[in-house]
Design a protein around this motif. Structure first.
Motif, PDB file in Angstrom:
ATOM      1  N   GLU A 101       3.208   8.593  -8.427  1.00  0.00           N
ATOM      2  CA  GLU A 101       2.003   9.125  -7.795  1.00  0.00           C
ATOM      3  C   GLU A 101       1.163   8.004  -7.188  1.00  0.00           C
ATOM      4  OE1 GLU A 101       0.095  11.916 -10.432  1.00  0.00           O
ATOM      5  OE2 GLU A 101       1.763  13.324 -10.253  1.00  0.00           O
ATOM      6  N   ILE A 102      -0.146   8.119  -7.214  1.00  0.00           N
ATOM      7  CA  ILE A 102      -1.007   7.141  -6.548  1.00  0.00           C
ATOM      8  C   ILE A 102      -1.216   5.932  -7.458  1.00  0.00           C
ATOM      9  CG2 ILE A 102      -3.302   6.730  -5.594  1.00  0.00           C
ATOM     10  CD1 ILE A 102      -3.318   9.699  -4.772  1.00  0.00           C
ATOM     11  N   GLN A 103      -0.995   4.737  -6.883  1.00  0.00           N
ATOM     12  CA  GLN A 103      -1.070   3.498  -7.657  1.00  0.00           C
ATOM     13  C   GLN A 103      -2.021   2.500  -6.990  1.00  0.00           C
ATOM     14  OE1 GLN A 103       3.036   2.121  -8.918  1.00  0.00           O
ATOM     15  NE2 GLN A 103       3.609   3.710  -7.456  1.00  0.00           N
ATOM     16  N   ARG A 104      -2.556   1.612  -7.793  1.00  0.00           N
ATOM     17  CA  ARG A 104      -3.364   0.509  -7.278  1.00  0.00           C
ATOM     18  C   ARG A 104      -2.502  -0.753  -7.312  1.00  0.00           C
ATOM     19  NH1 ARG A 104      -8.904   0.385 -10.517  1.00  0.00           N
ATOM     20  NH2 ARG A 104      -9.109  -1.493  -9.206  1.00  0.00           N
ATOM     21  N   PRO A 105      -2.123  -1.283  -6.146  1.00  0.00           N
ATOM     22  CA  PRO A 105      -1.228  -2.443  -6.108  1.00  0.00           C
ATOM     23  C   PRO A 105      -1.713  -3.632  -6.923  1.00  0.00           C
ATOM     24  CG  PRO A 105      -1.446  -1.492  -3.932  1.00  0.00           C
ATOM     25  CD  PRO A 105      -2.451  -0.789  -4.801  1.00  0.00           C
ATOM     26  N   GLU A 106      -3.018  -3.819  -7.007  1.00  0.00           N
ATOM     27  CA  GLU A 106      -3.547  -4.981  -7.734  1.00  0.00           C
ATOM     28  C   GLU A 106      -3.325  -4.872  -9.240  1.00  0.00           C
ATOM     29  OE1 GLU A 106      -7.123  -2.200  -7.089  1.00  0.00           O
ATOM     30  OE2 GLU A 106      -5.285  -2.810  -6.046  1.00  0.00           O
ATOM     31  N   LEU A 107      -2.961  -3.680  -9.730  1.00  0.00           N
ATOM     32  CA  LEU A 107      -2.732  -3.504 -11.162  1.00  0.00           C
ATOM     33  C   LEU A 107      -1.247  -3.518 -11.532  1.00  0.00           C
ATOM     34  CD1 LEU A 107      -5.357  -0.708 -11.997  1.00  0.00           C
ATOM     35  CD2 LEU A 107      -5.602  -3.199 -12.165  1.00  0.00           C
ATOM     36  N   PRO A 164       5.876   8.762   1.812  1.00  0.00           N
ATOM     37  CA  PRO A 164       4.573   8.091   1.949  1.00  0.00           C
ATOM     38  C   PRO A 164       4.074   7.412   0.679  1.00  0.00           C
ATOM     39  CG  PRO A 164       4.540  10.244   2.997  1.00  0.00           C
ATOM     40  CD  PRO A 164       5.835  10.153   2.251  1.00  0.00           C
ATOM     41  N   LEU A 165       4.442   7.912  -0.499  1.00  0.00           N
ATOM     42  CA  LEU A 165       3.958   7.327  -1.746  1.00  0.00           C
ATOM     43  C   LEU A 165       4.747   6.085  -2.154  1.00  0.00           C
ATOM     44  CD1 LEU A 165       3.146  10.542  -3.810  1.00  0.00           C
ATOM     45  CD2 LEU A 165       1.522   8.947  -2.766  1.00  0.00           C
ATOM     46  N   LEU A 166       5.775   5.726  -1.397  1.00  0.00           N
ATOM     47  CA  LEU A 166       6.521   4.500  -1.663  1.00  0.00           C
ATOM     48  C   LEU A 166       5.629   3.297  -1.365  1.00  0.00           C
ATOM     49  CD1 LEU A 166       9.490   3.355  -2.232  1.00  0.00           C
ATOM     50  CD2 LEU A 166       9.615   3.088   0.253  1.00  0.00           C
ATOM     51  N   LEU A 167       5.503   2.381  -2.312  1.00  0.00           N
ATOM     52  CA  LEU A 167       4.750   1.151  -2.065  1.00  0.00           C
ATOM     53  C   LEU A 167       5.510   0.305  -1.048  1.00  0.00           C
ATOM     54  CD1 LEU A 167       3.585   0.263  -5.676  1.00  0.00           C
ATOM     55  CD2 LEU A 167       2.062   0.461  -3.688  1.00  0.00           C
ATOM     56  N   ASN A 206       5.144  16.095  -0.110  1.00  0.00           N
ATOM     57  CA  ASN A 206       5.920  16.956   0.775  1.00  0.00           C
ATOM     58  C   ASN A 206       6.335  16.245   2.063  1.00  0.00           C
ATOM     59  OD1 ASN A 206       5.283  19.175   3.289  1.00  0.00           O
ATOM     60  ND2 ASN A 206       6.775  19.795   1.760  1.00  0.00           N
ATOM     61  N   ILE A 207       5.617  15.194   2.437  1.00  0.00           N
ATOM     62  CA  ILE A 207       5.849  14.527   3.730  1.00  0.00           C
ATOM     63  C   ILE A 207       7.101  13.645   3.688  1.00  0.00           C
ATOM     64  CG2 ILE A 207       4.920  12.766   5.307  1.00  0.00           C
ATOM     65  CD1 ILE A 207       2.126  13.869   4.652  1.00  0.00           C
ATOM     66  N   VAL A 208       7.840  13.672   4.789  1.00  0.00           N
ATOM     67  CA  VAL A 208       8.985  12.773   5.006  1.00  0.00           C
ATOM     68  C   VAL A 208       8.724  11.985   6.286  1.00  0.00           C
ATOM     69  CG1 VAL A 208      11.452  12.626   5.517  1.00  0.00           C
ATOM     70  CG2 VAL A 208      10.625  14.287   3.828  1.00  0.00           C
ATOM     71  N   THR A 209       8.867  10.674   6.199  1.00  0.00           N
ATOM     72  CA  THR A 209       8.633   9.799   7.350  1.00  0.00           C
ATOM     73  C   THR A 209       9.957   9.307   7.924  1.00  0.00           C
ATOM     74  OG1 THR A 209       6.501   9.060   6.467  1.00  0.00           O
ATOM     75  CG2 THR A 209       7.545   7.654   8.119  1.00  0.00           C
ATOM     76  N   PHE A 210      10.075   9.384   9.253  1.00  0.00           N
ATOM     77  CA  PHE A 210      11.217   8.838   9.986  1.00  0.00           C
ATOM     78  C   PHE A 210      10.716   7.652  10.800  1.00  0.00           C
ATOM     79  CE2 PHE A 210      12.134  13.257   9.208  1.00  0.00           C
ATOM     80  CZ  PHE A 210      13.506  13.328   8.977  1.00  0.00           C
ATOM     81  N   ARG A 211      11.259   6.464  10.532  1.00  0.00           N
ATOM     82  CA  ARG A 211      10.884   5.259  11.282  1.00  0.00           C
ATOM     83  C   ARG A 211      12.059   4.870  12.187  1.00  0.00           C
ATOM     84  NH1 ARG A 211       6.708   2.017   9.595  1.00  0.00           N
ATOM     85  NH2 ARG A 211       7.933   0.140  10.055  1.00  0.00           N
ATOM     86  N   ILE A 212      11.856   5.051  13.482  1.00  0.00           N
ATOM     87  CA  ILE A 212      12.895   4.811  14.480  1.00  0.00           C
ATOM     88  C   ILE A 212      12.746   3.385  15.000  1.00  0.00           C
ATOM     89  CG2 ILE A 212      13.766   5.510  16.742  1.00  0.00           C
ATOM     90  CD1 ILE A 212      12.531   8.341  16.041  1.00  0.00           C
ATOM     91  N   HIS A 213      13.787   2.574  14.849  1.00  0.00           N
ATOM     92  CA  HIS A 213      13.720   1.159  15.193  1.00  0.00           C
ATOM     93  C   HIS A 213      14.351   0.903  16.561  1.00  0.00           C
ATOM     94  CE1 HIS A 213      12.422  -0.635  11.239  1.00  0.00           C
ATOM     95  NE2 HIS A 213      12.603   0.632  10.949  1.00  0.00           N
ATOM     96  N   HIS A 228       0.851  -1.186   0.000  1.00  0.00           N
ATOM     97  CA  HIS A 228       0.000   0.000   0.000  1.00  0.00           C
ATOM     98  C   HIS A 228       0.890   1.240   0.000  1.00  0.00           C
ATOM     99  CE1 HIS A 228       1.170  -0.477   4.183  1.00  0.00           C
ATOM    100  NE2 HIS A 228       0.842   0.799   4.377  1.00  0.00           N
ATOM    101  N   GLN A 229       0.265   2.391  -0.148  1.00  0.00           N
ATOM    102  CA  GLN A 229       0.907   3.683   0.044  1.00  0.00           C
ATOM    103  C   GLN A 229       0.221   4.363   1.232  1.00  0.00           C
ATOM    104  OE1 GLN A 229      -0.174   4.652  -4.090  1.00  0.00           O
ATOM    105  NE2 GLN A 229       1.926   5.394  -4.382  1.00  0.00           N
ATOM    106  N   ASP A 230       0.932   5.266   1.908  1.00  0.00           N
ATOM    107  CA  ASP A 230       0.334   6.014   3.014  1.00  0.00           C
ATOM    108  C   ASP A 230      -0.335   7.259   2.427  1.00  0.00           C
ATOM    109  OD1 ASP A 230       1.275   4.147   4.793  1.00  0.00           O
ATOM    110  OD2 ASP A 230       3.079   5.290   5.300  1.00  0.00           O
TER     111      ASP A 230
END
Length: 237
Positions: free
Chosen positions: A168-174, A197-200, A140-147, A103-105
């Motif tokens: 941009e926005i994608q449908r994973p099933e396609l 966030p747009l990274l699958l 514009n959003i940047v996500t930081f994931r702290i492990h 998915h994408q966020d």
């Protein structure tokens, strides 16, 4: 750090180890354990414990997260106008059967529901609303994931499609998965994963009986239309 910035822009993610030492990780975990868990933002099941609005529910943890290493990383990746707009704590326990498909966020958290051009659909969540905004906000959003634990393919490390944030926005099933490259993002305890966030991305089940705790923080620099506000806006200073 220049190589990290370029990899982040090209691939939509980057992994930076060694931001937090073991002592700091233990202090972060102790602070979380000491928090009042009676709020509706604390959600627990057999497969996942999560704290929504994490930095509002456990504000004492923010000074620990913003250590000198993290401040330097933030300064290299984003400009000073950025601020925190969302925070979630995920605790995937040993033996968890919880997984998330690709998915994408695509949503942001705001304080009110308004009819605004380009905003929608809307979802009601405790103490806030979630909405899919125009794409400029997501880009514009940047996500930081702290492990806080070693994260491998065996305990739910994110699997991503490098470069997919550029489409941009994608449908994973396609998606033609036969010709699509997939990468497992293994991060050592104390490391940070940067993500757009747009990274699958997806997360698999735990198979090695090892816990995985992650603090997910989203930052943005774009102001919303005057009639709504970011539900979790906090300064990075």
């Amino acid at each position: 750090m220049t190589n990290i910035c370029q990899a982040f822009e090209d691939n939509g993610f980057a992994i930076i180890p060694g931001i937090y030492d073991n002592e700091t990780i233990n202090r972060i975990i102790s602070t979380i354990k000491a928090a009042d868990s009676t709020s509706s933002a604390f959600r627990r099941s057999a497969d996942l414990f999560a704290i929504r609005r994490f930095l509002h529910e456990v504000p004492e943890v923010l000074p620990l997260l913003l250590n000198e290493n993290m401040k330097r990383l933030i300064a290299e990746i984003i400009h000073p106008d950025y601020f925190i707009v969302k925070s979630i704590y995920f605790d995937k326990p040993a033996g968890s059967n919880w997984y998330v498909s690709y998915h994408q966020d695509l949503t942001i958290s705001v304080n009110d529901k308004q009819e605004l051009p380009g905003f929608g659909p809307w979802t009601v969540k405790p103490n806030q609303f979630a909405v899919q905004p125009p794409i400029k906000y997501l880009e514009n959003i940047v996500t930081f994931r702290i492990h806080l634990d070693d994260t491998t393919a065996n305990n739910g490390a994110l699997r991503v499609i490098p470069g997919s944030h550029k489409k941009e926005i994608q449908r994973p099933e396609l998606i033609d998965w036969a010709s699509t490259e997939e990468t497992s993002c293994e991060v050592p305890a104390g490391g940070v994963m940067l993500m757009k966030p747009l990274l699958l991305h997806s997360s698999g089940r735990t198979t090695n009986e090892q816990q995985r705790r992650v603090i997910h923080i989203e930052c943005a620099s774009i102001q919303l239309p005057n009639s709504i506000q970011w539900a979790e806006k906090l300064s990075l200073q």
